[in-house]
Design an enzyme around this catalytic site. Sequence first.
Site, PDB file in Angstrom:
ATOM      1  NE  ARG A  36      -4.248  -1.558   1.860  1.00  0.00           N
ATOM      2  CZ  ARG A  36      -5.098  -1.986   2.781  1.00  0.00           C
ATOM      3  NH1 ARG A  36      -4.910  -1.690   4.040  1.00  0.00           N
ATOM      4  NH2 ARG A  36      -6.151  -2.686   2.433  1.00  0.00           N
ATOM      5  CE  LYS A 199     -16.567  -9.836   5.865  1.00  0.00           C
ATOM      6  NZ  LYS A 199     -15.287 -10.380   6.076  1.00  0.00           N
ATOM      7  N   GLY A 350      -7.993  -8.748   0.140  1.00  0.00           N
ATOM      8  CA  GLY A 350      -6.707  -9.178   0.696  1.00  0.00           C
ATOM      9  C   GLY A 350      -6.386 -10.636   0.421  1.00  0.00           C
ATOM     10  N   GLY A 373     -12.776  -3.547   0.437  1.00  0.00           N
ATOM     11  CA  GLY A 373     -14.145  -3.082   0.687  1.00  0.00           C
ATOM     12  C   GLY A 373     -14.562  -2.012  -0.306  1.00  0.00           C
TER      13      GLY A 373
HETATM   14  P1  AMP Z   1     -14.146 -12.765   3.227  1.00  0.00           P
HETATM   15  O1  AMP Z   1     -13.499 -11.859   4.237  1.00  0.00           O
HETATM   16  O2  AMP Z   1     -15.636 -12.717   3.267  1.00  0.00           O
HETATM   17  O3  AMP Z   1     -13.600 -12.557   1.840  1.00  0.00           O
HETATM   18  O4  AMP Z   1     -13.775 -14.269   3.655  1.00  0.00           O
HETATM   19  C1  AMP Z   1     -12.466 -14.763   3.601  1.00  0.00           C
HETATM   20  C2  AMP Z   1     -12.396 -16.003   4.439  1.00  0.00           C
HETATM   21  O5  AMP Z   1     -13.313 -16.967   3.960  1.00  0.00           O
HETATM   22  C3  AMP Z   1     -11.051 -16.683   4.419  1.00  0.00           C
HETATM   23  O6  AMP Z   1     -10.434 -16.515   5.662  1.00  0.00           O
HETATM   24  C4  AMP Z   1     -11.370 -18.157   4.140  1.00  0.00           C
HETATM   25  O7  AMP Z   1     -10.703 -19.058   5.014  1.00  0.00           O
HETATM   26  C5  AMP Z   1     -12.857 -18.218   4.395  1.00  0.00           C
HETATM   27  N1  AMP Z   1     -13.489 -19.311   3.651  1.00  0.00           N
HETATM   28  C6  AMP Z   1     -13.461 -19.524   2.331  1.00  0.00           C
HETATM   29  N2  AMP Z   1     -14.122 -20.640   2.008  1.00  0.00           N
HETATM   30  C7  AMP Z   1     -14.591 -21.163   3.148  1.00  0.00           C
HETATM   31  C8  AMP Z   1     -15.378 -22.307   3.460  1.00  0.00           C
HETATM   32  N3  AMP Z   1     -15.784 -23.151   2.518  1.00  0.00           N
HETATM   33  N4  AMP Z   1     -15.695 -22.518   4.757  1.00  0.00           N
HETATM   34  C9  AMP Z   1     -15.280 -21.665   5.720  1.00  0.00           C
HETATM   35  N5  AMP Z   1     -14.551 -20.556   5.475  1.00  0.00           N
HETATM   36  C10 AMP Z   1     -14.201 -20.303   4.208  1.00  0.00           C
END
Ligand code: AMP
Length: 395
Positions: A36, A199, A350, A373
């Site tokens: 960054r 999310k 990230g 974001g």
């Molecule tokens: P986000 O911040 O919403 O982009 O989520 C990222 C996180 O989603 C990462 O830390 C991944 O470990 C988690 N993730 C991705 N796929 C899965 C899954 N099938 N089950 C649980 N966590 C997950």
Amino acid sequence: MKKLSLRNLDLKDKRLFLRVDFNVPLKDGKVQDDSRIRASLPSIQYALEHGARLILASHLGRPKGAQDEKYSLQPVARHLRTLLPLAEIRFADDCVGADAEQRVRHLPPGQTVLLENLRFHAEEEKNEETFSRKLASLADLYANDAFGAAHRAHASTVGIVKVLGTGAAGFLMEKEIDYLSRALENPEEPVTVILGGAKVDEKIEVIENFLNIAQNILVGGAMAYTFLEAESRPIGKSRLEEDKVARAKNLIQQAAARQVHLMLPADHVVAAEHKVNAPWRVETRIPDDMMGLDIGPITIQRYCDVIRASKTVIWNGPMGVFEMESFARGTLAIAHAVAQVRGLTIVGGGDSVAALSIAGVQNRIDHVSTGGGASLEFLAGKKLPGVEALTDAVQ
Ligand code: AMP
């Protein structure tokens, strides 16, 4: 609408307040990842070469509106000195008040002062007027290079521009807006959006917006299970956002009606536990006592074929728990496929950016967004307050 550019400002001998995104990870007083900081070097170097008296300001972490040594920008000042060995970089212990004012007053043209963390003052995130005036009193001119903070209406991204009357986009801000706009405005087809991660909320709006733009929407990661649940497919113990199922169902129907190819995983790497060494296997039907932690080989093949045949690809979010080696294959395969695309490729968030670097393909992506974001909100078609606040360019 194009925004006034840093290039359009007459910087000579002027105090330029440059809002940057130096929200970098620190460990033992050292910067862990300086991407960054490096991303704003073109704006910083330009300002110094054009004789500005440069004031750099940023937030770091979430210090909750109070002074907190853990979130000091001092380590960033030290790091910046190593990146710009010829520039003199001073540091002000506070972003407003006597010390900052004095340091700016005595700052010669072509030199820099980095202000302490803006979020040591609660007024920053409240976009409070008196605080905005204090920040503005330090400067003659304003430019914003902090794309990663542009989705927030804070004193340093919005309030200060109102007081000074003019705000320009720094080069990084311009680059982010330019690339992300290209994905939204007449992108070359086929357009493919890949969304993953945990999310659902922040990505569902991107899907909605791209139903009008994309031919393919590929869903992976934990968010896929909310969509599979909406299709009444078995998801076992996989992560589910129950309250988003109805919305997911609606999106699946809308995609079908518009002939957008919304793809969900057809097979999964499953395990009984979300753990590093958990035994895993591949299943097309997730058993009741197992959870999906990555996309399986059939899904990888299908997704990668679609990606490689696309002319515009946007990717945000991992396909599985890529932090654990056993569940990283899907995400890394997607990283390689995106790198092979002959067309425009944009990656944000990230985790996806980290996956690019693990796969060693970061340099083969057209645009790696610095703002996770902010880029999602932009791609969802929302107006970002920090961009809106900037002055429109004269057409
Ligand atoms: P986000 O911040 O919403 O982009 O989520 C990222 C996180 O989603 C990462 O830390 C991944 O470990 C988690 N993730 C991705 N796929 C899965 C899954 N099938 N089950 C649980 N966590 C997950």
